[in-house]
Design an enzyme around this catalytic site. Sequence first.
Site, short mmCIF file in Angstrom:
data_model
loop_
_atom_site.label_atom_id
_atom_site.label_comp_id
_atom_site.label_asym_id
_atom_site.label_seq_id
_atom_site.Cartn_x
_atom_site.Cartn_y
_atom_site.Cartn_z
N GLN A 172 -8.73 29.64 -28.75
CA GLN A 172 -9.92 28.98 -28.20
C GLN A 172 -9.80 27.51 -28.59
O GLN A 172 -10.17 27.11 -29.69
CB GLN A 172 -11.17 29.64 -28.77
CG GLN A 172 -11.21 31.16 -28.57
CD GLN A 172 -11.43 31.59 -27.13
OE1 GLN A 172 -12.35 31.13 -26.46
NE2 GLN A 172 -10.57 32.47 -26.62
N GLY A 226 -21.83 32.41 -25.27
CA GLY A 226 -20.39 32.65 -25.24
C GLY A 226 -19.58 31.42 -24.83
O GLY A 226 -20.13 30.37 -24.46
N HIS A 227 -18.27 31.59 -24.84
CA HIS A 227 -17.39 30.46 -24.54
C HIS A 227 -17.48 30.03 -23.08
O HIS A 227 -17.70 30.85 -22.19
CB HIS A 227 -15.94 30.74 -24.92
CG HIS A 227 -15.35 32.01 -24.39
ND1 HIS A 227 -14.08 32.41 -24.69
CD2 HIS A 227 -15.88 32.99 -23.63
CE1 HIS A 227 -13.84 33.55 -24.11
NE2 HIS A 227 -14.90 33.93 -23.47
N ASN A 228 -17.35 28.73 -22.87
CA ASN A 228 -17.33 28.13 -21.54
C ASN A 228 -18.64 28.25 -20.78
O ASN A 228 -18.70 27.99 -19.58
CB ASN A 228 -16.18 28.71 -20.70
CG ASN A 228 -14.83 28.42 -21.32
OD1 ASN A 228 -14.31 29.23 -22.08
ND2 ASN A 228 -14.32 27.25 -21.07
N SER A 235 -18.58 32.02 -19.80
CA SER A 235 -18.29 31.41 -18.50
C SER A 235 -19.46 31.44 -17.52
O SER A 235 -19.25 31.19 -16.33
CB SER A 235 -17.06 32.06 -17.83
OG SER A 235 -15.93 31.89 -18.65
#
Lengths: 352, 352, 352
Positions: free
Chosen positions: A206, A247-249, A267
């Site tokens: 990441q 969460g990521h993105n 995302s």
Amino acid sequence: MSVTLDEIIARFGGKLIGEGTIEVDGLAPIDSATMSQLSFLSNPLYFAQIPNSRAGAIIISHADFDKIVGHDNRSWIIASNPYAYFARVAQMFSEILQPIFLPKIHPSAVIDASAVIPTTVSIGPNTVIEANVRLGQRVRILGNVFIGQGSNIDDDVLLYPNCTLYHSTVIGARCIIHAGAVIGSDGFGFAPDFTVTGKEWIKIPQVGRALIGDDVEIGASTSIDRGTMADTVIEKGCKIDNQVQIGHNVRIGAYTVIAGCTGIAGSSTIGRYCMIGGAVGVAGHITIGDRVIVTGKSSVSKSISGPGIFTSMFPAMPNADWNKNAAIMRNLHKMRDRLRRLEATVKKLQDK
Amino acid sequence: MSVTLDEIIARFGGKLIGEGTIEVDGLAPIDSATMSQLSFLSNPLYFAQIPNSRAGAIIISHADFDKIVGHDNRSWIIASNPYAYFARVAQMFSEILQPIFLPKIHPSAVIDASAVIPTTVSIGPNTVIEANVRLGQRVRILGNVFIGQGSNIDDDVLLYPNCTLYHSTVIGARCIIHAGAVIGSDGFGFAPDFTVTGKEWIKIPQVGRALIGDDVEIGASTSIDRGTMADTVIEKGCKIDNQVQIGHNVRIGAYTVIAGCTGIAGSSTIGRYCMIGGAVGVAGHITIGDRVIVTGKSSVSKSISGPGIFTSMFPAMPNADWNKNAAIMRNLHKMRDRLRRLEATVKKLQDK
Amino acid sequence: MSVTLDEIIARFGGKLIGEGTIEVDGLAPIDSATMSQLSFLSNPLYFAQIPNSRAGAIIISHADFDKIVGHDNRSWIIASNPYAYFARVAQMFSEILQPIFLPKIHPSAVIDASAVIPTTVSIGPNTVIEANVRLGQRVRILGNVFIGQGSNIDDDVLLYPNCTLYHSTVIGARCIIHAGAVIGSDGFGFAPDFTVTGKEWIKIPQVGRALIGDDVEIGASTSIDRGTMADTVIEKGCKIDNQVQIGHNVRIGAYTVIAGCTGIAGSSTIGRYCMIGGAVGVAGHITIGDRVIVTGKSSVSKSISGPGIFTSMFPAMPNADWNKNAAIMRNLHKMRDRLRRLEATVKKLQDK
């Protein structure tokens, strides 16, 4: 410490009705305010409490003021937005009540020599500031905070104890980050490869960042993951409550508010001026447009384009009643099939 | 830093189509990759983006490569599992980008004299290591971590800031534990005894341990309780996201993944290779077999034996529509009763 | 360390059947206890395991003891509440197993000169104690804890690592606060004012406190906000599990227990002796009466006056079955309308 209504009007505007020389020493709800306190009416539910309130003065809208039959001889501040007016006056009072942060660096703080630390900052005990961190003016850090290398903290940020910023995190001006919050942790990304024993889930590095805009508040024990390749972005003015997981993105648009215990999977993009209730779940890889309201405990599993209020929560019922309905629900398709058969039968009876 | 495709193939396998001397300096998604970057196709949704991608090279499966009509003159790496291949290449690149951990012990760390600390470890500032802790080789600990007495941390473990391991915790090799995680806290166990005033809930001592297998990753602010008498066990290769709560005496089978905000109540057993979605609730004292998938926001209240996908989530709808349905739902048994009566009436009409 | 059954009876009461001189060195469940261990029967599910149990002695109720056909020659302790009896004996054994807290203050702790610190307390490394904090007798604090100014911690409190108490927090006697918990963080209060660009959400200062009564246990990573103007109150004897979120101005009545991952929104009041399951959501500004049980994963959006069990959780089903029902659910009002039309049609047929 007390101030006169005239002083409040001079600072925050509004129209005075009554005595301007009356002094107030604090704020309180209508039903508990004393004669030396200022109160406010923002929720019509409390309108009926006004006659019995002991508040020395009340902040009220013009429309609500006009509804009062037989004004008592207390004083009033007429404001277009009483709740916002109250908030501003409360901020004034709380400046005195809040802990003071003098610019100083506690000797137990561990600060890398390469970090940029203005003389106006306050850094509490046992804080760790790694290499190449840059703090803005008047940043205030309480104890036991960790700031990973290369992070950039803009002016007037307030970091509460035991919060963690991973490396390369960017925090905008005037952000408030509460205790135990974690910003920039690894997103949850693994490539399955069950052909290689012992390496079943291959960690996807990441290497994006977590970027937090200006004027964002992040609650206690909330976690915001860094991006995988691109960045996770929380735009300016967002307010995020406690125990939220992002969460990521993910990208959250400006001025969106998110209540406690909500999770936003990786995302997904949420628009501007949204209001996401508590304990909501938003699935990954979806898009929610601007000005969407999602009520508490609901689940968003598909994209929502426009403004509107969205819901999928059932309120609790007495357990026995719920179970009866839930049992039918388990076989709802059978009930529909019975209805279909019955419709066909009735059709035949009619045609006879 | 850049590497040639030949070097990548030499290290990770796969078949090259095109120029092996092309150099790439990073990875990026198909739609944003530049000519100096390597991309990958793992999700068929992005297949159509390939012709317009500027990526210098693309990792792709044989089947997908064959589907391309009119291959442009970029280079390709044919791999059986492009996503896993990408993950491995990304790990190679990230080794350069990640913060470096030189073996050193920060002087502010408080380490009991009885702890076993190899010379290869890295221990950050303000870390507390209590009596009889044993660290493996190359363990890396960032700042403000607490490791309770008698804990055993195996080789190559990475502990992020502000995480807490209670006494007697066991962490397997290569585990990654993110910031704010808590491992080995007391389970939630109290015996009711309302006969003794002031002692209404008698705490049941939690004297088991939390045992974490090899290659487990545990997310930010996740909590895993120790066992009551026996141990709580997370088997090897499990991946657990942020804000997950795992109760006492739970056992999670090897290679199971659990997404954020999920809660697993005490004494439940989850099988191997399961995929538990985000914000799922698993009741206590139940068993879930191997290879079970539970989709996000669902509730598991009874044991599930076999493999399969299980769900109990309603997606959000416009609020007015939802409320209309929810009102009927509250009286679903009445609707069923009306259907029954109607069936009986129609039967009589038919029999006439 | 081992004790005789006679010694246990002398300390905790109950009636002995069998040999009082038998020594036991620990407790274990019926199915895994060895001959040197004491077991207990509190859950009738395990009654059938008794004949095969190797336990040296078993704590059992009079009624269950009488149900046994052909008592073997092991020893028994007859107790009115075997589970509570077990808990008390377990506490006795665990006193030996638990880490010892000698009264001492680690030199790395940063303690303001104005704090009141009795000589009987134990304060771990890197703890921060701000101005005007008052600790009671025998308070035990592990490492990396932060206690904000003016907080008051009563006798025999146990604070685990990395927990944070904001300024002015009050913790009652014998409370246990687990790692990563945050008490007294700002509530989530903002006044919208979209007329002033850049100040869209005006922070409402949170100047109330968080008051925690005696004998409360608070789980890992749980967060309890301070009040806005009045206080947030957790009354005596409450037990709160991990990852729970409690909003500002909430009041939780005495002896109520709340399982993990539950969220209680601001200004709600929960009665005494309630049992709130895991992952429950309680909306803001509502009231739940005494002795209410809310089962796990349910949502409470309206006030509940009386005692009773309340539910709104659907258990997970095989995904395909669920989706079939969920699709009907989305149009439940259409199904009701079809039923209505059919009823009308049948009525006409009957009237012919």
